[in-house]
Design a protein around this motif. Structure first.
Motif, PDB file in Angstrom:
ATOM      1  N   GLU A  34       0.832  -1.213   0.000  1.00  0.00           N
ATOM      2  CA  GLU A  34       0.000   0.000   0.000  1.00  0.00           C
ATOM      3  C   GLU A  34       0.866   1.262   0.000  1.00  0.00           C
ATOM      4  O   GLU A  34       0.541   2.253  -0.657  1.00  0.00           O
ATOM      5  CB  GLU A  34      -0.892  -0.040   1.241  1.00  0.00           C
ATOM      6  N   LEU A  35       1.989   1.230   0.702  1.00  0.00           N
ATOM      7  CA  LEU A  35       2.877   2.385   0.815  1.00  0.00           C
ATOM      8  C   LEU A  35       3.871   2.509  -0.341  1.00  0.00           C
ATOM      9  O   LEU A  35       4.395   3.589  -0.593  1.00  0.00           O
ATOM     10  CB  LEU A  35       3.661   2.325   2.130  1.00  0.00           C
ATOM     11  N   TRP A  36       4.137   1.407  -1.034  1.00  0.00           N
ATOM     12  CA  TRP A  36       5.175   1.396  -2.060  1.00  0.00           C
ATOM     13  C   TRP A  36       4.989   2.483  -3.119  1.00  0.00           C
ATOM     14  O   TRP A  36       5.951   3.179  -3.456  1.00  0.00           O
ATOM     15  CB  TRP A  36       5.285   0.012  -2.678  1.00  0.00           C
ATOM     16  N   PRO A  37       3.785   2.670  -3.702  1.00  0.00           N
ATOM     17  CA  PRO A  37       3.633   3.716  -4.726  1.00  0.00           C
ATOM     18  C   PRO A  37       3.961   5.121  -4.208  1.00  0.00           C
ATOM     19  O   PRO A  37       4.520   5.939  -4.942  1.00  0.00           O
ATOM     20  CB  PRO A  37       2.162   3.621  -5.141  1.00  0.00           C
ATOM     21  N   GLU A  38       3.636   5.396  -2.959  1.00  0.00           N
ATOM     22  CA  GLU A  38       3.930   6.703  -2.384  1.00  0.00           C
ATOM     23  C   GLU A  38       5.433   6.896  -2.184  1.00  0.00           C
ATOM     24  O   GLU A  38       5.959   7.984  -2.397  1.00  0.00           O
ATOM     25  CB  GLU A  38       3.224   6.860  -1.044  1.00  0.00           C
ATOM     26  N   VAL A  39       6.112   5.833  -1.770  1.00  0.00           N
ATOM     27  CA  VAL A  39       7.544   5.921  -1.463  1.00  0.00           C
ATOM     28  C   VAL A  39       8.387   5.888  -2.738  1.00  0.00           C
ATOM     29  O   VAL A  39       9.310   6.674  -2.897  1.00  0.00           O
ATOM     30  CB  VAL A  39       7.953   4.769  -0.508  1.00  0.00           C
ATOM     31  N   ALA A  40       8.056   4.999  -3.662  1.00  0.00           N
ATOM     32  CA  ALA A  40       8.862   4.822  -4.878  1.00  0.00           C
ATOM     33  C   ALA A  40       8.523   5.835  -5.961  1.00  0.00           C
ATOM     34  O   ALA A  40       9.308   6.044  -6.882  1.00  0.00           O
ATOM     35  CB  ALA A  40       8.691   3.411  -5.409  1.00  0.00           C
ATOM     36  N   GLN A  79      14.648   3.573   4.496  1.00  0.00           N
ATOM     37  CA  GLN A  79      14.459   4.522   5.592  1.00  0.00           C
ATOM     38  C   GLN A  79      13.054   5.125   5.566  1.00  0.00           C
ATOM     39  O   GLN A  79      12.397   5.247   6.601  1.00  0.00           O
ATOM     40  CB  GLN A  79      15.521   5.612   5.480  1.00  0.00           C
ATOM     41  N   GLU A  80      12.573   5.490   4.384  1.00  0.00           N
ATOM     42  CA  GLU A  80      11.252   6.095   4.261  1.00  0.00           C
ATOM     43  C   GLU A  80      10.139   5.098   4.577  1.00  0.00           C
ATOM     44  O   GLU A  80       9.162   5.440   5.249  1.00  0.00           O
ATOM     45  CB  GLU A  80      11.056   6.673   2.853  1.00  0.00           C
ATOM     46  N   LEU A  81      10.274   3.854   4.131  1.00  0.00           N
ATOM     47  CA  LEU A  81       9.271   2.833   4.469  1.00  0.00           C
ATOM     48  C   LEU A  81       9.211   2.617   5.975  1.00  0.00           C
ATOM     49  O   LEU A  81       8.120   2.586   6.564  1.00  0.00           O
ATOM     50  CB  LEU A  81       9.588   1.511   3.763  1.00  0.00           C
ATOM     51  N   ASN A  82      10.362   2.469   6.610  1.00  0.00           N
ATOM     52  CA  ASN A  82      10.394   2.263   8.065  1.00  0.00           C
ATOM     53  C   ASN A  82       9.823   3.464   8.809  1.00  0.00           C
ATOM     54  O   ASN A  82       9.130   3.299   9.817  1.00  0.00           O
ATOM     55  CB  ASN A  82      11.814   1.947   8.531  1.00  0.00           C
ATOM     56  N   ARG A  83      10.088   4.668   8.319  1.00  0.00           N
ATOM     57  CA  ARG A  83       9.545   5.867   8.960  1.00  0.00           C
ATOM     58  C   ARG A  83       8.025   5.864   8.883  1.00  0.00           C
ATOM     59  O   ARG A  83       7.343   6.121   9.868  1.00  0.00           O
ATOM     60  CB  ARG A  83      10.105   7.123   8.303  1.00  0.00           C
ATOM     61  N   ARG A  84       7.488   5.555   7.709  1.00  0.00           N
ATOM     62  CA  ARG A  84       6.031   5.553   7.543  1.00  0.00           C
ATOM     63  C   ARG A  84       5.361   4.423   8.305  1.00  0.00           C
ATOM     64  O   ARG A  84       4.215   4.556   8.729  1.00  0.00           O
ATOM     65  CB  ARG A  84       5.667   5.472   6.069  1.00  0.00           C
ATOM     66  N   LEU A  85       6.045   3.301   8.480  1.00  0.00           N
ATOM     67  CA  LEU A  85       5.482   2.178   9.226  1.00  0.00           C
ATOM     68  C   LEU A  85       5.597   2.390  10.732  1.00  0.00           C
ATOM     69  O   LEU A  85       4.870   1.775  11.501  1.00  0.00           O
ATOM     70  CB  LEU A  85       6.174   0.879   8.828  1.00  0.00           C
ATOM     71  N   GLY A  86       6.510   3.233  11.151  1.00  0.00           N
ATOM     72  CA  GLY A  86       6.664   3.523  12.574  1.00  0.00           C
ATOM     73  C   GLY A  86       7.532   2.535  13.318  1.00  0.00           C
ATOM     74  O   GLY A  86       7.633   2.582  14.537  1.00  0.00           O
ATOM     75  N   MET A  87       8.164   1.622  12.606  1.00  0.00           N
ATOM     76  CA  MET A  87       9.078   0.665  13.223  1.00  0.00           C
ATOM     77  C   MET A  87      10.009   0.106  12.149  1.00  0.00           C
ATOM     78  O   MET A  87       9.731   0.235  10.958  1.00  0.00           O
ATOM     79  CB  MET A  87       8.333  -0.458  13.941  1.00  0.00           C
ATOM     80  N   ASN A  88      11.110  -0.489  12.556  1.00  0.00           N
ATOM     81  CA  ASN A  88      12.073  -1.054  11.611  1.00  0.00           C
ATOM     82  C   ASN A  88      11.606  -2.420  11.146  1.00  0.00           C
ATOM     83  O   ASN A  88      11.881  -3.431  11.781  1.00  0.00           O
ATOM     84  CB  ASN A  88      13.465  -1.145  12.234  1.00  0.00           C
ATOM     85  N   VAL A  89      10.905  -2.443  10.026  1.00  0.00           N
ATOM     86  CA  VAL A  89      10.393  -3.676   9.464  1.00  0.00           C
ATOM     87  C   VAL A  89      11.292  -4.129   8.320  1.00  0.00           C
ATOM     88  O   VAL A  89      11.606  -5.293   8.186  1.00  0.00           O
ATOM     89  CB  VAL A  89       8.942  -3.489   8.961  1.00  0.00           C
TER      90      VAL A  89
END
Length: 96
Positions: A34-40, A79-89
């Motif tokens: 769900e977040l990938w299009p926003e981040v990439a 870094q951006e994915l982890n920031r948006r998820l709120g944890m280091n995934v």
């Protein structure tokens, strides 16, 4: 155990997810597509598959030019994915 007062489903869901770190991690992993299009950005339209295994995000790209671009931006994307998820995934990104 019966509750005497009604409880909102959102409150129950939050408690259920947050009470177990593994559940929270799985929930965050499920949000990555769900977040990938926003981040990439525009490069997301060339993505053919996203898969996360053992903290590594595997991204399949159909364009060699976009593949190289994402390869160079791996750390930024992670870094951006982890920031948006709120944890280091996402521990790392493998572009193929």
């Amino acid at each position: 155990m019966r509750r005497s007062t009604p409880t909102r489903i959102g409150d129950l869901w939050s408690g259920f997810i947050e009470s177990n770190p593994t559940r929270m991690r799985r929930f965050c992993e499920a949000r990555i597509p769900e977040l990938w299009p926003e981040v990439a950005g525009a490069a997301a339209s060339f993505t053919t598959a996203l898969d996360i295994r053992n903290g590594m995000l595997y991204v399949s790209i159909r364009s060699s030019v976009v593949r190289h671009e994402l390869f160079m931006r791996r750390a930024e994307l992670q870094q951006e994915l982890n920031r948006r998820l709120g944890m280091n995934v996402v521990a790392g990104i493998i572009v193929k």
